[in-house]
Scaffold this active site. Sequence first.
Site, short mmCIF file in Angstrom:
data_model
loop_
_atom_site.label_atom_id
_atom_site.label_comp_id
_atom_site.label_asym_id
_atom_site.label_seq_id
_atom_site.Cartn_x
_atom_site.Cartn_y
_atom_site.Cartn_z
N TYR A 245 37.14 1.48 -1.06
CA TYR A 245 36.02 0.55 -1.05
C TYR A 245 35.01 1.08 -2.05
O TYR A 245 34.17 1.91 -1.73
CB TYR A 245 35.43 0.42 0.36
CG TYR A 245 34.33 -0.60 0.45
CD1 TYR A 245 34.30 -1.71 -0.37
CD2 TYR A 245 33.31 -0.45 1.38
CE1 TYR A 245 33.30 -2.65 -0.29
CE2 TYR A 245 32.29 -1.39 1.48
CZ TYR A 245 32.29 -2.48 0.64
OH TYR A 245 31.29 -3.41 0.73
N ASN B 2 38.92 -7.11 2.81
CA ASN B 2 37.56 -6.67 3.11
C ASN B 2 37.00 -7.57 4.21
O ASN B 2 36.82 -8.77 4.00
CB ASN B 2 36.68 -6.74 1.86
CG ASN B 2 35.28 -6.18 2.08
OD1 ASN B 2 34.71 -6.30 3.15
ND2 ASN B 2 34.71 -5.58 1.05
N GLU C 110 34.14 -1.78 7.32
CA GLU C 110 33.90 -1.80 8.76
C GLU C 110 32.53 -1.18 9.05
O GLU C 110 32.40 -0.17 9.71
CB GLU C 110 34.99 -1.00 9.48
CG GLU C 110 36.26 -1.78 9.72
CD GLU C 110 36.09 -2.80 10.82
OE1 GLU C 110 35.25 -2.61 11.70
OE2 GLU C 110 36.80 -3.81 10.79
N ASN D 101 34.97 -3.91 -6.35
CA ASN D 101 33.65 -4.42 -6.73
C ASN D 101 33.46 -4.48 -8.24
O ASN D 101 32.38 -4.19 -8.77
CB ASN D 101 32.54 -3.57 -6.10
CG ASN D 101 32.09 -4.11 -4.76
OD1 ASN D 101 31.87 -5.31 -4.60
ND2 ASN D 101 31.98 -3.23 -3.77
N ASP E 78 38.80 -3.13 -2.22
CA ASP E 78 37.68 -3.83 -2.85
C ASP E 78 37.07 -2.88 -3.87
O ASP E 78 36.36 -1.93 -3.50
CB ASP E 78 36.67 -4.25 -1.79
CG ASP E 78 35.48 -4.98 -2.39
OD1 ASP E 78 35.48 -5.23 -3.61
OD2 ASP E 78 34.54 -5.30 -1.63
N ASP F 128 33.92 -13.07 3.96
CA ASP F 128 33.57 -13.63 2.66
C ASP F 128 34.60 -13.26 1.60
O ASP F 128 34.50 -13.69 0.45
CB ASP F 128 32.18 -13.18 2.23
CG ASP F 128 32.03 -11.68 2.21
OD1 ASP F 128 32.88 -10.99 2.81
OD2 ASP F 128 31.08 -11.18 1.60
N HIS F 129 35.60 -12.44 1.98
CA HIS F 129 36.74 -12.12 1.13
C HIS F 129 37.99 -12.76 1.73
O HIS F 129 38.00 -13.16 2.89
CB HIS F 129 36.95 -10.61 1.02
CG HIS F 129 35.84 -9.89 0.33
ND1 HIS F 129 36.01 -9.24 -0.87
CD2 HIS F 129 34.54 -9.70 0.66
CE1 HIS F 129 34.88 -8.67 -1.24
NE2 HIS F 129 33.97 -8.93 -0.32
#
Length: 696
Positions: free
Chosen positions: A164, A7, A45, A205, A203, A303-304
């Site tokens: 995602y 990600n 993106e 989540n 991802d 951040d991933h």
Amino acid sequence: MRILTWNVNVLRTCMDYHPFSSMKKRNVEGLLDELGAEIFCFQAEHKTRRPTLEKSMACPGPYDGFWTFPRKGTGYSGVCTFVDSRYCVPLKAEEGITGLLLDDKASTMRPAWTMEERIGGYPEVEGMSWVDEEGAGAFDVKRLDMEGRAVMCDFGLFILFNLYSPNETNDTRRPYKMNFLHALQERVRLLMASGREVIIAGDLNIVRAPIDSGEGGIRSSAEQHYEHPARVIFNDWIAPRGPMVDVVRESFPDRDDMFTCWNQKLDARPSNYGSRIDYILCSPGLRPWIKGGDILNKVYGSDHCPVYIDLHEEIDHPTLGPLKLRDMLDPPNRTPSTAPVYPNDVPREAPEPPRFATKFLDEFSGKQTTLKSFFGGGKKVEKEDKGKEAKAEKAMAQGSDRAAGEAPAQVLPPVKKVEEAPSAPFALARAAFDSLDHSIGSAESSSSGRKRSTTSASIDLTSEDDIEMLPSASRSNSASASVGLSNGRPSLQATKKPSKEPTKSKPITKNGKAGAPAQASISSFFAPPPKQRSVSASSPPRSTKQPSLPLSTTSTSQTSSIASSSRTTATPRQTYPEDDAAIAAAILAADNERSSARDAKKAEVAPIWNNLFAKKLPPMCNVHNKPCKDFIVKIPGPNKGKRFWLCSLPVGAGYDTGRTKRKREDVNPEFRCDFFLWDSANSRKEIPQSSPKGSG
């Protein structure tokens, strides 16, 4: 073979971080080469829209790209899958998980997917139960694919989902997330029921278990973990409760702190206070092919961090015997691609990808003209400029022949050919105006030529006969004089004009008739300034001034002035040393008095200025008594741009988030406390050092 998921915010921003910052290829192709996988799944993106997508990102070298974009707004969604065509090429590819977008006008591909291009296994959305949104009535199932959250690729051996999953930012997004997971599980169930194997990467989540959270060590957090309905659904879908295999966790079942995402606002990555929300899942039938998986927590750029799994290149199947992975991914009965082939396509040995590949979009296939083509064409412009210059030279030559007439022919200097296109218009303008105004210029030059045909003679000022030959005031412009010495006497060299002046010819206009003097041509504004002619020693310079006086007169006047001044004597001024000393003492006393008053005033106001401009010191937190760290509010609102102070210790499991959010018995004093202070309320300043007495 390696399958990698990551990600990222924007692919281009990753190139500013190690190890991508030192790549030779500073583009997406170099990034993919550096990561070293065969299949890449990127999510989020959100800053790349289709109108702004560049070809270097859409078609990076030998990698086939498959992109999907959010239909409304920018959003924090959008995924893309890259496949190294040198290793394998997918058989089919599509976007979405419900299949409702394949026939819709909002789909990425034109025309829509045919039945042969579809992967299949679509859920019956009308017979499924959906969670209604609060205050919005029945849920619109088509919205699940409108945010660009899924790309599917069929590789024969397995079907790869690049996902995602929605983030539950607030309660209003919970129905959307629950319906997305419900549709995903139904699609996977139908594919597995038809005998297909599935890999899910991306991802999602969701924090699956307490061990996957930075707060996993907190007892109260572990007890409340499974209260969230999305975690319950996801955990029941993973083995041993469900059919899907969590490859990375199965490779490291007891590994703590195996996190894939960190909160950058808290600067949580240095202390590894994060969560594991990026997964690669597979169906049980693919387990013999799986070698293992892991995370790349030392790779920065988001951040991933990336997550990957490796597959065996060859296995010994219990019933089918030895099987090679590449043969399974490229079966002999492979269906040819339905994508069109354009003449400007780069030839490739690998099979053509499915029509959904980004290289077949109109803006990248060469079918649609881009804006760059309107501003390119440097060679074409240069050829056109050279043709225009040749025409201008021809027109100039014809104009000079027509303007010859009565005036003598004049050969014009050749026009300098312009080699670069940007300066060509000025050269063309000069050539055009020269050809139009040549007739006027030739007439003026012939007239001025006749005026300059004069003879020069030497005039001796001591001779009375020669004085009559001096030019009058009306003819002073045509005479030139110079002062010299002849036999010890000053003499004047002047230009002798003929007794009869030639008849002045009137200027010739464009029509060939005599008229008023012609004005300056426009071409003179584009021509370079004329060079000044060098004056030779034989021809004396012209002058419009009157002859200077004899040198003897000047010498006599200067000699008499010097003599008279030498005879003059200056009377010395009388001085009094006593008065000078008294004046100097008075001035010194006044200076000392002013200096003392100035020093006293500085000493009086110095503490005020020192306190006003003293540097602010960080406040000390209440728990650890350590200097705090400053932050700036970046969230839009009334406090945006304000500075505040927090405890400088890193965040970690059990850090103090406040009495209302965490119980006191769960607080870990080794990490950040709940200290907070606005910078405007910070009155702690450094104590200014007292300056030496009497210093300014």
